[in-house]
Design an enzyme around this catalytic site. Structure first.
Site, PDB file in Angstrom:
ATOM      1  N   LEU A 153       0.848  -1.202   0.000  1.00  0.00           N
ATOM      2  CA  LEU A 153       0.000   0.000   0.000  1.00  0.00           C
ATOM      3  C   LEU A 153       0.881   1.250   0.000  1.00  0.00           C
ATOM      4  O   LEU A 153       0.865   2.045   0.942  1.00  0.00           O
ATOM      5  CB  LEU A 153      -0.945  -0.021   1.215  1.00  0.00           C
ATOM      6  CG  LEU A 153      -2.167   0.892   1.095  1.00  0.00           C
ATOM      7  CD1 LEU A 153      -3.129   0.395   0.024  1.00  0.00           C
ATOM      8  CD2 LEU A 153      -2.892   0.988   2.448  1.00  0.00           C
ATOM      9  N   GLY A 154       1.641   1.412  -1.088  1.00  0.00           N
ATOM     10  CA  GLY A 154       2.419   2.635  -1.285  1.00  0.00           C
ATOM     11  C   GLY A 154       1.558   3.676  -1.991  1.00  0.00           C
ATOM     12  O   GLY A 154       0.321   3.609  -1.932  1.00  0.00           O
ATOM     13  N   ILE A 156       1.000   4.122  -5.185  1.00  0.00           N
ATOM     14  CA  ILE A 156       0.147   3.537  -6.231  1.00  0.00           C
ATOM     15  C   ILE A 156      -0.942   2.681  -5.588  1.00  0.00           C
ATOM     16  O   ILE A 156      -2.123   2.763  -5.963  1.00  0.00           O
ATOM     17  CB  ILE A 156       0.977   2.705  -7.240  1.00  0.00           C
ATOM     18  CG1 ILE A 156       1.980   3.619  -7.969  1.00  0.00           C
ATOM     19  CG2 ILE A 156       0.070   2.001  -8.236  1.00  0.00           C
ATOM     20  CD1 ILE A 156       2.950   2.894  -8.877  1.00  0.00           C
ATOM     21  N   ARG A 176       4.972  -4.214   4.610  1.00  0.00           N
ATOM     22  CA  ARG A 176       5.950  -4.511   5.668  1.00  0.00           C
ATOM     23  C   ARG A 176       5.453  -4.024   7.029  1.00  0.00           C
ATOM     24  O   ARG A 176       5.731  -4.606   8.041  1.00  0.00           O
ATOM     25  CB  ARG A 176       7.301  -3.874   5.328  1.00  0.00           C
ATOM     26  CG  ARG A 176       8.174  -4.796   4.496  1.00  0.00           C
ATOM     27  CD  ARG A 176       9.360  -4.055   3.972  1.00  0.00           C
ATOM     28  NE  ARG A 176       8.944  -2.860   3.245  1.00  0.00           N
ATOM     29  CZ  ARG A 176       9.746  -1.916   2.795  1.00  0.00           C
ATOM     30  NH1 ARG A 176      11.034  -1.997   3.003  1.00  0.00           N
ATOM     31  NH2 ARG A 176       9.285  -0.881   2.131  1.00  0.00           N
ATOM     32  N   ARG A 233       5.925  -6.352 -10.520  1.00  0.00           N
ATOM     33  CA  ARG A 233       7.004  -7.003 -11.238  1.00  0.00           C
ATOM     34  C   ARG A 233       6.711  -8.491 -11.300  1.00  0.00           C
ATOM     35  O   ARG A 233       6.179  -9.064 -10.335  1.00  0.00           O
ATOM     36  CB  ARG A 233       8.349  -6.799 -10.518  1.00  0.00           C
ATOM     37  CG  ARG A 233       8.924  -5.403 -10.621  1.00  0.00           C
ATOM     38  CD  ARG A 233       9.395  -5.077 -12.035  1.00  0.00           C
ATOM     39  NE  ARG A 233       9.956  -3.746 -12.156  1.00  0.00           N
ATOM     40  CZ  ARG A 233       9.255  -2.661 -12.523  1.00  0.00           C
ATOM     41  NH1 ARG A 233       7.969  -2.760 -12.812  1.00  0.00           N
ATOM     42  NH2 ARG A 233       9.846  -1.487 -12.633  1.00  0.00           N
ATOM     43  N   ASP A 257       0.089  -7.650 -15.937  1.00  0.00           N
ATOM     44  CA  ASP A 257       0.750  -6.637 -16.763  1.00  0.00           C
ATOM     45  C   ASP A 257       2.259  -6.883 -16.794  1.00  0.00           C
ATOM     46  O   ASP A 257       2.969  -6.247 -17.556  1.00  0.00           O
ATOM     47  CB  ASP A 257       0.462  -5.240 -16.184  1.00  0.00           C
ATOM     48  CG  ASP A 257       0.947  -4.112 -17.088  1.00  0.00           C
ATOM     49  OD1 ASP A 257       0.831  -4.239 -18.331  1.00  0.00           O
ATOM     50  OD2 ASP A 257       1.466  -3.100 -16.562  1.00  0.00           O
ATOM     51  N   GLU A 262      10.239 -10.678 -19.262  1.00  0.00           N
ATOM     52  CA  GLU A 262       9.628  -9.843 -20.312  1.00  0.00           C
ATOM     53  C   GLU A 262      10.635  -9.620 -21.436  1.00  0.00           C
ATOM     54  O   GLU A 262      11.826  -9.463 -21.161  1.00  0.00           O
ATOM     55  CB  GLU A 262       9.200  -8.505 -19.704  1.00  0.00           C
ATOM     56  CG  GLU A 262       8.102  -8.711 -18.680  1.00  0.00           C
ATOM     57  CD  GLU A 262       7.765  -7.445 -17.909  1.00  0.00           C
ATOM     58  OE1 GLU A 262       8.211  -6.354 -18.291  1.00  0.00           O
ATOM     59  OE2 GLU A 262       7.049  -7.569 -16.909  1.00  0.00           O
ATOM     60  N   HIS A 280       3.024  -4.972 -20.116  1.00  0.00           N
ATOM     61  CA  HIS A 280       3.666  -4.021 -19.187  1.00  0.00           C
ATOM     62  C   HIS A 280       3.394  -2.574 -19.610  1.00  0.00           C
ATOM     63  O   HIS A 280       4.314  -1.841 -20.014  1.00  0.00           O
ATOM     64  CB  HIS A 280       5.183  -4.281 -19.096  1.00  0.00           C
ATOM     65  CG  HIS A 280       5.801  -3.660 -17.881  1.00  0.00           C
ATOM     66  ND1 HIS A 280       6.906  -4.190 -17.247  1.00  0.00           N
ATOM     67  CD2 HIS A 280       5.490  -2.548 -17.181  1.00  0.00           C
ATOM     68  CE1 HIS A 280       7.232  -3.432 -16.218  1.00  0.00           C
ATOM     69  NE2 HIS A 280       6.388  -2.416 -16.149  1.00  0.00           N
TER      70      HIS A 280
HETATM   71  C1  8YV Z   1       7.897   1.315 -16.880  1.00  0.00           C
HETATM   72  C2  8YV Z   1       7.377   0.612 -14.501  1.00  0.00           C
HETATM   73  O1  8YV Z   1       7.312   0.514 -17.820  1.00  0.00           O
HETATM   74  O2  8YV Z   1       7.713   2.650 -13.415  1.00  0.00           O
HETATM   75  C3  8YV Z   1       7.849   1.440 -13.382  1.00  0.00           C
HETATM   76  O3  8YV Z   1       8.360   0.862 -12.411  1.00  0.00           O
HETATM   77  O4  8YV Z   1       7.279  -0.553 -14.406  1.00  0.00           O
HETATM   78  C4  8YV Z   1       6.957   1.249 -15.733  1.00  0.00           C
HETATM   79  O5  8YV Z   1       6.403   2.484 -15.492  1.00  0.00           O
HETATM   80  C5  8YV Z   1       9.298   0.881 -16.765  1.00  0.00           C
HETATM   81  O6  8YV Z   1       9.953   1.295 -15.646  1.00  0.00           O
HETATM   82  C6  8YV Z   1      10.125   1.412 -17.938  1.00  0.00           C
HETATM   83  O7  8YV Z   1       9.894   0.790 -19.085  1.00  0.00           O
END
Ligand code: 8YV
Length: 321
Positions: A153-154, A156, A176, A233, A257, A262, A280
């Site tokens: 819960l940061g 975003i 955490r 990720r 996503d 990747e 992504h």
């Molecule tokens: C980007 C991301 O796609 O900000 C991030 O951590 O995963 C994405 O916004 C990436 O960092 C760069 O391609």
């Protein structure tokens, strides 16, 4: 004003190149035929690096070749491909691009959640393939009544939670630490959160500390009606175990996503009907990517103007005071 030498290992947006060219001597590594020889000759003069995950790992092996390095300005909020601790040990500041993408990623997360639960891509394919004429699209599961667990819960995660409040669904979280200023119930483990949830939304940073946080036990706890949404990720989820759970129906569906390797998405995920797969694109609108690029530029300009980094990462805090 001096003109510091900057290294850009992999291409970034034209606007970023133009802004950096105007202020720095920008060296484009990807244009070099012999990158090792180029780095050997130019490396000792390089004081800044502008980089995105497209390059691969930024770690001691690169820092060794850049003895005058002061700052690594990374594109993206996640910087798990940069060894920020090794950078700090050498006195090198690392910056990322937080804040400017929070709402964009949160919007996408809600879209992916709805697409996964209500099966929107499958419904789109149904229309395109002319199957509607043969009968209606099968009824989908619902978001109504679902309890949503947010892992991480940061900024975003909170932007996702605010949106979910408006959807009238219950939100809880794991991270955490319990956060004092947050009204949502806290669970001190992913498994406990998964047990209490019908959807897990993964928004936690990547890296060694969160590798396979979503494992067999977490997916089992989520259960056969459970939906997994991952916008953080690929490393955070045990992808092999997830594929098995989706194939066997031990969870209902997944909206992804991000992936382990990747841009390689396993054929097994593609073959499944209970997955929604995005390439992504969490932050990937023209406007937000431009804002992220501008923040890379701002960090470098501010640093070399003597005004410090704008958005240093946690590992660099001791260097910036
Ligand atoms: C980007 C991301 O796609 O900000 C991030 O951590 O995963 C994405 O916004 C990436 O960092 C760069 O391609």
């Amino acid at each position: 004003m001096d003109t510091p030498d900057l290294l850009m290992p992999a291409p970034m947006a034209p606007a970023v190149l133009a802004a950096l060219d105007a202020r720095f001597r920008l060296h484009r590594l990807w244009e070099q035929d012999d990158r090792t020889a180029f780095l050997a000759s130019i490396g000792p003069r390089i004081r800044g690096v502008a980089v995105s995950p497209a390059f691969g790992r930024v770690d001691a092996a690169l820092f060794d070749r850049l003895p005058a390095l002061e700052i690594v300005a990374s594109f993206g909020v996640g910087y798990d491909y940069v060894d920020a601790a090794a950078a700090a040990e050498r006195g090198v500041v690392v910056t990322n691009t937080p804040g400017v993408l929070d709402d964009e990623v949160a919007d996408l997360t809600i879209g992916l959640l709805l697409a996964t639960v209500r099966r929107l891509p499958q419904a789109d394919r149904f229309v395109r393939e002319g199957r509607w004429r043969d009968g209606p699209f099968p009824l989908s599961p619902t978001l109504r009544g679902r309890r949503i667990g947010i892992v991480g819960l940061g900024h975003i995660g909170k932007a996702v939670a605010r949106r979910l409040d408006a959807f009238g669904v219950a939100v809880a979280y794991h991270g955490r630490h319990r956060q004092a200023d947050v009204i949502y119930p806290y669970y001190d483990s992913v498994v406990a959160l998964a047990e209490a949830s019908d959807v897990l939304i993964v928004v936690v940073p990547g890296g060694a500390g969160t590798r396979h946080l979503i494992d067999a036990a977490a997916l089992h706890a989520l259960g056969p009606d459970g939906v997994l949404v991952n916008v953080s990720r690929g490393s955070v989820v045990d992808q092999a175990v997830l594929i098995e759970a989706l194939q066997e129906g031990t969870i209902l569906a997944a909206g992804l996503d991000v992936y382990k390797d990747e841009p390689d998405v396993p054929e097994a995920l593609v073959a499944l009907d209970n997955t929604v797969l995005l390439p992504h694109i969490g932050s990937a609108s023209a406007e937000t990517r431009a804002a992220m690029g501008q923040l890379v530029v701002d960090n470098l300009v501010s640093w070399f103007d003597g005004n410090g980094a704008v958005t240093p990462v946690a590992e660099s805090q001791s260097l910036v005071g």
